[in-house]
Structure formats: structure tokens, C-alpha cells
Design a protein around this motif. Structure first.
Motif: not given
Length: 922
Positions: A531-543, A579-592
Motif C-alpha cells: 500500500g501507499q501509506i503516508p508519513v505525516r510531518s506533524k499530526g497523526d490523522g486522528r482529527y 487487527q493491528a498489523v504490528i505492535d506500535k512500540k516495535n515499528y517506527p512508522y504510523l500505519l494507523t
């Protein structure tokens, strides 16, 4: 084309005579209301395809065989890829052209040309997004030469069928359409029409856009803390993610399934609040987003509801745990029920498989799209579930008549004019304005013109808006609006021979972002997140984010090399169920952060582990049975508390007793399941639903509540609470609380706290409110008893979940919006179903709106990699889109019971199962 030269078999003639008798009776019944004379027997039968004999198909280089089994499922054999896909287009047009025609008008924003002025607003929104324009750019600049050739061949096949079939010879719906749009004639099919359908599927599976809107709307009445409580974090410790290890190498930016994380930050991005913490409490922003939310709701209504319930199941078990010694792979995507089903089963076979003609594949595809989307070839099998990555953001824009603000500078809009043609009416022109964050979608609603006047932006020194008085526009940034070559991936999957080929194909699968699972005939299993998944400079896409501030832009996309994958994990199985793809604490990118919460995935995992412990083996039958598991996770959590309630009313106590020996399974004949789900629905309404703003509640359901702004005194001069009447605005299948597994997690976090504020409800003179958990649960149990008495009768022995939980299949467009008699002729059902929300057998329902089924396992398959001819599959409806054809809904009864059909693949097995054979000749 020459006439059919061989005719039908005696068995087919007998079945068709029976159908003619049925049709004749139907037409006699409707004759009194004016349709009987027009919808003659010949009209209904005119579009039934020729499936035997010989037909000429212009453009073929050699003969092609189309072999159909007893369910009308076609397997095509050709000598070249061009002949194969030309025949695929022809055959799909035979069975499903009405569906294809409606879909392409929808994706192009041209529904008004078919159905008139009622579709203008939807068309305007779709034109603003520009799906068809993006698809054309993909065809012109992105997809490979081989893919273009296949798309052209497919289009030629469709158009060859259209050349000799018009009006009711295409489909009976065109006869009905003549009453509204006399003289309508379909245009030729184009490759762009095929590509544009991928945009519709991406829209249906677009991730957290609805959550983003809902959180912002909720801030009109709830605090930031309360909203966070309604969107709890994913329970990594209880519900396992898909990939259970691995890390991204900090130097190469490549994911290593066996790597060890070196202190990952748990995803990039900031707090997600609007510009430093303003979560949109202003009335102007709420009005803007409320209107936008209504527009968003109208588009998915054509495809199905979009929300936390939509998902899918897939899992693969390695040969060491199967009775066959080779992998078994299962998949069932959850989508809105449609008639015909969104899926189309078929096989595509080169007569001699070679580098020149590499296709030998079968599975599920979409009518209007060449190739196979989910299925297997002679070497590998693959399945898909929605990954749920956050691939869309809403940006608030400071606008003037001349342009929009960006980093303190005024930037002119990019504009284009669009003309919407309207059947039976005048055309409408719209201007589409686009910013560097995407098109201004808020332009598409008249209510938006004067709103947002008072919405504050940011706080203190972080305020970058020079003029608060101008308000906001709303732009949509979404990966599907950027041209990609996802179509290349489909053909690469169809011809992949091993895991390396599979991963290469996945790299092109840009949108929608899917979990891809894998198995092969050599015994390997695997997983790839594409997938084409963006990396945000700031913010996490929740709002929604401030579009005028470049700090919130998308800085890049996650490198394909860094996306998680697995190959032959030691545990011997892989489960993906949103479900979650991978544990958030072990992955450097935000998937969602808006995953499904893992109720289905963990249930599947637990059942697999319980089966294989102590040397047990899993069979094909076991895989099929697991797909029909009806267990309710929320029932296991909540029922013990319900049984502890001291119920004084014998009438309610009688219903409570149903739960005492219940095993938490939601079979269609279960009275306990009916009562529990009614209690759950009423618990959600009392604890949460009645406290949400009107924008999230069911349309027409009204409450007396405190004003949203809480201004002025809370009591009038007589000491009575100062209340206003507010009525909900949401369609029932999109309202909240929907009862999905997010709400399971919300309740889990407060269930042991009987005095939590969410359990408190307001009282009136006639109905005291609850001050604690048990009082609220008692109210819910009483309300459920009354509700089911009204719906199912006083005698609880006559209650059943299936009588509440029903599926009605509706024909596209005319089955929902056509004249009543046409709906009666085209629609089918109802069926009483087992299963439920967030069960493995995910026959979803929206607890805010009612009990009717709103999404389903749209197909099911189990692939046996030891012997592909022992694989099994089922579709929701049937191969045909023609009402009263034998294959219109001939799979539905078996689907409802959890049965699967034999899936012949190799030529000898296909020949044995063939009942009709059509020869296509040059």
C-alpha cells in the motif's frame, strides 16, 4: 452473431419451463399496476445469455471455450492473453452488464445521466474527487504496456456483446429504466471504466476517514478525555497483531521479520489535534463537518456502509498442522450485501501455459475488471483483508474568493469546470476548486457556504491563522486520488509462482491498502502489507489538520521495503482480520491508530491453537466450520454482569433466564442471542448513544438534551432543567454507537467500575435515571424485554435471533429506489441469519440503527494447496445478474447455511463439472 446451433439440454429446458411458469404468475400479479403488459415473459427472458453452442467474437485469434458448471460459473480457455481477456469481457457482459453500467456511471460521477436529478449531489461530490480523471491518468501514464493490452482486449469483448444487445436484451432493468429515461443507450466500454472501479473499492475501504469526522463532530458535546475513552488504544497484550515480531533496520529502512527493534518511537506524527490542541469545539467547524459527513454518507450508500464493522477474515495454516500436509488458506471479505454480489467467480486458463500465455488462475473478481482479484493459480493462492491504514486526511483551509492560505501566502486555486448531464432535466455546471492538499469537498453542499464564521484555530502563539472570521473550507487528501499502477499488481498476482513473485506483485498494490496472505503448493505460507501509506510531518490523522501550515503536510510514503511481512513463521499460521498489523512500540512508522480491535482475529487464533495443541490437525472441513463461528465476545464479557442483576419484574426475569445456560453462540434459532443483542443495543444507547451529538445519532430519533454550547443557566426560573429537543441526522446503518468491537473495548475498560460517569443517565419525572452500572443494565434489560415483545411476541419460546437478524438482497439502484413493483420483482429475501457483529461469521448489524444485516461475508473460500480441485468456494448470490435466471441467487441458501461448493480447477475436473459449453470463434 449466428444463432445458437446446439440448444439446451433436456434438463435445462425443464428447469426453464418451470421458471417461465413462475414468471407468468408474477406478471399476472403485477398486471393490474401497469407493468405486467410491458414486462412480458419475453422481456424477462430476453437478456438471458447463450451459454451453449457457438458464437462469433470479432478479434479473436483462435477459438475459445467457455465452460460453465451447474451454478453457471464460467471457466475460460484461450490460446493467448488477448483472447482470454476479450472472452472474459464478453462473458461478464453476458451475465452482469447492468451492474457494470451502473458502476461506471457511479465512478465517473454520471449517475444523473441514468437516473435523473436525484443523483446530482452524489455526482457532484464524485466529480469533485475525480475518480475517473485519476483512472485516466493511470491508464495514460502508470500502468504497463501489457496491462493496457489486457484492458483493451477486455473492453473489446464487452463492446462485442454490446454491439448486438441493447435494451431488454442486455438486462430487464433497462426495460424498467425506459419508464424514467426513455431511449437510454449504453456507451462503449473503455479501459478507464475498468480502472475507475478500483477507486470505488478504495473508497469503500478507505480507512479512518469516518472516524476522523466522527471525533471532530463528537467534540461538539464531549470533552477530549471523553472522546479518547470512546476510541481506546488497541489491546496489543490481549489480541495479537498480524506480524508478531520483526523490526525495520535503521540503516537500510528494510523490514526484517526476524529483526529486533532498536527503541522504535511507536510511529511518527504528533498529537493529531487541530493545530496544537484545538479539537474543533467551535460551532462553525461542527456545522461544516456535519454537512460534509452527510455527503460522505451518501456516497458509500451505493457500495455499502463504511465503518468499524466493515472488514474481512483470512488465515492460512501451514502443512505441519493440516491433515493434507500442505497449507490451507481461507478468506471471506466483509462488504455490503448486494444483488448481484459484488464478486464474480470465474477461471482464466491458457490452453498451453507458457511465458507467452502465463495465465492459469481462478477465483473471485469484479464484473468490469479483467483478471482475478482473490483466488489461486497452479502454484500459489492469495487472500485479502482490509489493512485499514490511514490513507486519507481532511484539511481545514483558510480561503478567500481568490485562493487559500499556505505558510502565510495566498495561493490561487487550481480549478476546473464540470458539467453534470441530467436525464429528463437541465444540465448542472459545477466548479471544482483544488488546493495542494486536494479538492475542496465542502463546496458540494449549499449549507457550507456561510458556515465556519466563528471557528477558532489553534491556541496562543501556535495560532497561524491571520483572520479568524473567514472560517474554513475542507479539503480531502487521499492516496487513491494519486495515480498508481494497482492494476499491474492484479495481473502479477495472477501469474506469480513463488513468494518472491508475490512480494513483487504486492509492491504495485497501492490502493486500497490490503493485508495479503499467501500459500503455495510447495508448502510455504506468508504475509505482506502493501500500500501507499503516508508519513505525516506533524499530526497523526486522528482529527482534521490545518491546511495552511506546511508542518502538517505528508512528507513521504512509507518505503515498500519497510512494510511488515512474514514468511513461514514458527507458529505455523497467519491470521488477518483487520487487527493491528504490528505492535506500535516495535515499528517506527504510523500505519494507523484506528484498527479493528481484534475480536475476530483473536477468536480465529484461539480456535486454531486449540485445534493443533497436543498434535491435532486442521482439515478443510475445520476451516469451513471456523468461517461460521458465531461466538459473541461481548456476550462473554457482559452476560455474567447481567445475570447478577436482581430483577424484580417476573416478566423481565423470564427473559433474563434465557442467558443462564447460554453458550454465547448466535445461532439463528437462539432466543438467548436475540435477547442478549437487544440488551446490548439498549445498553449502548443508554450509556453512550444518548450522550452523543445529533450528528452521530440515528436520523429522526429525538431527545431532550442540554444545549450543546452549555451557555446560559442550566435551569429555568421554576428550577426545571433547561433542555432543547434534538433529533439525529445519521442514516441508521452509519449511526453511532454501532456496536462494533471498538465498543467492546470501551465497555471492557469501564465494566469493573460501577460508578463510572458513562453509566449515569438523566432522569425524568416518569423514568428515573441510572446512577451506576447495575441500574443502567437493569434499564437495558427491561427495555430489551419490551422491544422484543413488540417485535417477536410475548412468548419467549417463539423468539429467535434470526427473526430479528435478517438479510434482504436488493438489486442495485432499482431495487432500492425504483417503483415498488420493480423492487418486488428484482429483490430477494429475507433470510434469517446466524452470526453477528464482530463474530467470525460477521453478519454485521448496526446497534444504533436496528438488527437488520448491513454487511456480510460477501464470499467465502477455502483453498487446498495439496489438491486444488478439493478447494471450495461460495458467492453471496449467483453468477447471473439477470432476475429470474436460474443463477440469480442459486448460491444464497447454501451461503446462509455455511455450505461451500466444490471448486474445480484442473481441466479434467472442470470438464467433469461442466454442464454448459459455449464455443467463441473468430
Amino acid at each position: 452473431m449466428p444463432a445458437n446451433t446446439t440448444g439446451s439440454s433436456p434438463k435445462k429446458k425443464k428447469s426453464r419451463r418451470l421458471r417461465l411458469i413462475v414468471i407468468a404468475v408474477v406478471l399476472l400479479l403485477v398486471g393490474g399496476v401497469g407493468y405486467g403488459a410491458y414486462w412480458s415473459i419475453s422481456t424477462v427472458r430476453a437478456s438471458f445469455p447463450e451459454t451453449t453452442g457457438s458464437l462469433q467474437l470479432k478479434g479473436l485469434s483462435g477459438p475459445v471455450q467457455v465452460k460453465r458448471d451447474g451454478y453457471g460459473i464460467p471457466q475460460i480457455y484461450a490460446g493467448t492473453p488477448e483472447d482470454l481477456f476479450r472472452a472474459q469481457g464478453f462473458v461478464q457482459a453476458q451475465d452482469r452488464f447492468w451492474e457494470m453500467d451502473v458502476r461506471r456511471h457511479m465512478t465517473a460521477g454520471r449517475l444523473s445521466e441514468m437516473f435523473g436529478s436525484g443523483q446530482v449531489e452524489t455526482d457532484a461530490f464524485l466529480r469533485t474527487m475525480g475518480w475517473h480523471r485519476v483512472a485516466k491518468q493511470e491508464y495514460d501514464t502508470k500502468v504497463s504496456a501489457a496491462t493496457k493490452k489486457n484492458l483493451r482486449a477486455y473492453s473489446d469483448g464487452v463492446n462485442a456483446y454490446l454491439k448486438d444487445h441493447q435494451g431488454d436484451a442486455l438486462s430487464v432493468e433497462y426495460a424498467a429504466l425506459d419508464f424514467k429515461n426513455d431511449g437510454y443507450k449504453p456507451e462503449k466500454w473503455t479501459p478507464v471504466d475498468s480502472l475507475a472501479w478500483l477507486k470505488a473499492m478504495a473508497w469503500d475501504l478507505r480507512g479512518n476517514m469516518q472516524d476522523e469526522v466522527d471525533r471532530a463532530l463528537a467534540s461538539n458535546r464531549l470533552s477530549a478525555k471523553q472522546i479518547d475513552e470512546l476510541y481506546p488504544s488497541y489491546p496489543y497484550g490481549r489480541n495479537k497483531p498480524i506480524v508478531q515480531g520483526g523490526a525495520v533496520d535503521e540503516v537500510t529502512d528494510e523490514f526484517d521479520p526476524k529483526g529486533t527493534p532498536a527503541g522504535s518511537a511507536g510511529g511518527t506524527g504528533g498529537t493529531g489535534s487541530v493545530d496544537g490542541g484545538a479539537t474543533g469545539a467551535a460551532q462553525g467547524l461542527q456545522t461544516q463537518l456535519s454537512s460534509l459527513s452527510k455527503t460522505l454518507d451518501d456516497v458509500p450508500a451505493l457500495l455499502g456502509p463504511n465503518g468499524t464493522g466493515i472488514g474481512s477474515n483470512s488465515w492460512v495454516v501451514a502443512g505441519k498442522y493440516t491433515t493434507t500436509g500442505k497449507p490451507l488458506l481461507a478468506n471471506d471479505p466483509h462488504l455490503a450485501p448486494q444483488l448481484p454480489s459484488v464478486w464474480y467467480q470465474m477461471g482464466l486458463h491458457c490452453k498451453q501455459v507458457s511465458s507467452a500465455c502465463p495465465y492459469d488462475t481462478a477465483g473471485f473478481t469484479f464484473a468490469g475488471l479483467p483478471g482475478v482479484v482473490i483466488g489461486h493459480n497452479q502454484d500459489i493462492s492469495w487472500g485479502m483483508t482490509n489493512l485499514g491504514a490511514d490513507v486519507s486526511d481532511l484539511y481545514l483551509e483558510k480561503v478567500t474568493s481568490d485562493g487559500y492560505l499556505y505558510d502565510g501566502k495566498q495561493i490561487p486555486f487550481t480549478t476546473r469546470e464540470e458539467t453534470i448531464k441530467v436525464a429528463g432535466g437541465a444540465s448542472r455546471k459545477i466548479t471544482v476548486r483544488t488546493t495542494n492538499n486536494g479538492p475542496i469537498v465542502s463546496d458540494r453542499d449549499d449549507e457550507l457556504a456561510g458556515v465556519g464564521k466563528s471557528a477558532p484555530v489553534g491556541t496562543g502563539a501556535d495560532d497561524v491563522a491571520p483572520d479568524r472570521g473567514d472560517g474554513y473550507a475542507v479539503a480531502l487528501k487521499w492516496t487513491a486520488l494519486t495515480p498508481s499502477n494497482t492494476m499491474d499488481s492484479v495481473f502479477k498476482l495472477n501469474t506469480a509462482k513463488n513468494f518472491s513473485d508475490f512480494r513483487k506483485a504486492a509492491r504495485d498494490f497501492a490502493v486500497p491498502s490490503q493485508n495479503l496472505i499467501y500459500a503455495d503448493t510447495k508448502g510455504n505460507i506468508g504475509y505482506q502489507a502493501p500500500g501507499q501509506i503516508p508519513v505525516r510531518s506533524k499530526g497523526d490523522g486522528r482529527y482534521p489538520a490545518p491546511g495552511w501550515d506546511s508542518r502538517y503536510k505528508w512528507s513521504k510514503y512509507i518505503p515498500q521495503s519497510a512494510l511488515p511481512w512474514e514468511f513461514n513463521p514458527d507458529r505455523g499460521y497467519i491470521v488477518t482480520a483487520n487487527q493491528a498489523v504490528i505492535d506500535k512500540k516495535n515499528y517506527p512508522y504510523l500505519l494507523t491508530d484506528d484498527w479493528g480491535y481484534g475480536a475476530r482475529s483473536q477468536r480465529i487464533t484461539d480456535l486454531i491453537e486449540s485445534k493443533v495443541k497436543d498434535g491435532g490437525k486442521i482439515s478443510t472441513d475445520d476451516m469451513q466450520s471456523l468461517q461460521m463461528d458465531n461466538s459473541s465476545e461481548i456476550a462473554k464479557l457482559l452476560t455474567p454482569y447481567l445475570l447478577k442483576i436482581d430483577v424484580k419484574d417476573d416478566y423481565v426475569r423470564e427473559a433474563q433466564k434465557l442467558l443462564e445456560s447460554w453458550d454465547y453462540t448466535q445461532d439463528s434459532d437462539s432466543a438467548a442471542a436475540a435477547y442478549f443483542n437487544a440488551v446490548w443495543r439498549n445498553t449502548l444507547k443508554l450509556a453512550f448513544g444518548d450522550k452523543l451529538p445529533k450528528e452521530l445519532r440515528v436520523k429522526g430519533e429525538c431527545l431532550r438534551v442540554r444545549p450543546a454550547d452549555d451557555s446560559g443557566p442550566l435551569e429555568d426560573l421554576n428550577g426545571n432543567a433547561r433542555l432543547v429537543r434534538e433529533c439525529g441526522k445519521r442514516d441508521p446503518d452509519m449511526a453511532q454507537p454501532d456496536g462494533g468491537d471498538r465498543w467492546y473495548e470501551v465497555v471492557r475498560k469501564i465494566i469493573k467500575d460501577p460508578k463510572n460517569d458513562w453509566w449515569k443517565t438523566a432522569g425524568t419525572r416518569n423514568k428515573p435515571g441510572a446512577t451506576n452500572r447495575d441500574e443502567l443494565l437493569g434499564q437495558a434489560m427491561r427495555a430489551a424485554r419490551s422491544e422484543l415483545t413488540a417485535k417477536l411476541g410475548k412468548d419467549i419460546n417463539s423468539w429467535s435471533w434470526g427473526r430479528l437478524h435478517r438479510l434482504t438482497l436488493k438489486n442495485q439502484t432499482l431495487g432500492t429506489d425504483g417503483p415498488g413493483v420493480v423492487q418486488w420483482l428484482l429483490n430477494r429475501g429475507p433470510w434469517n441469519l446466524s452470526g453477528g457483529e464482530a463474530a467470525v461469521n460477521a453478519t454485521g448489524w448496526n446497534a444504533a440503527g436496528g438488527y437488520d444485516v448491513t454487511w456480510v461475508p460477501s464470499m467465502r473460500m477455502v483453498v487446498n494447496l495439496d489438491n486444488l480441485d478439493k478447494s471450495r468456494w461460495i458467492n453471496l448470490t449467483g453468477a447471473s445478474g439477470h432476475a429470474y435466471n436460474a443463477h440469480y441467487t442459486d448460491q444464497t441458501e447454501k451461503w446462509a447455511k455455511g455450505e461451500l461448493l466444490p471448486w474445480a480447477f484442473n481441466k479434467s475436473a472442470v470438464d467433469k463439472s461442466t454442464e454448459d459449453e459455449l464455443a467463441l470463434t473468430p
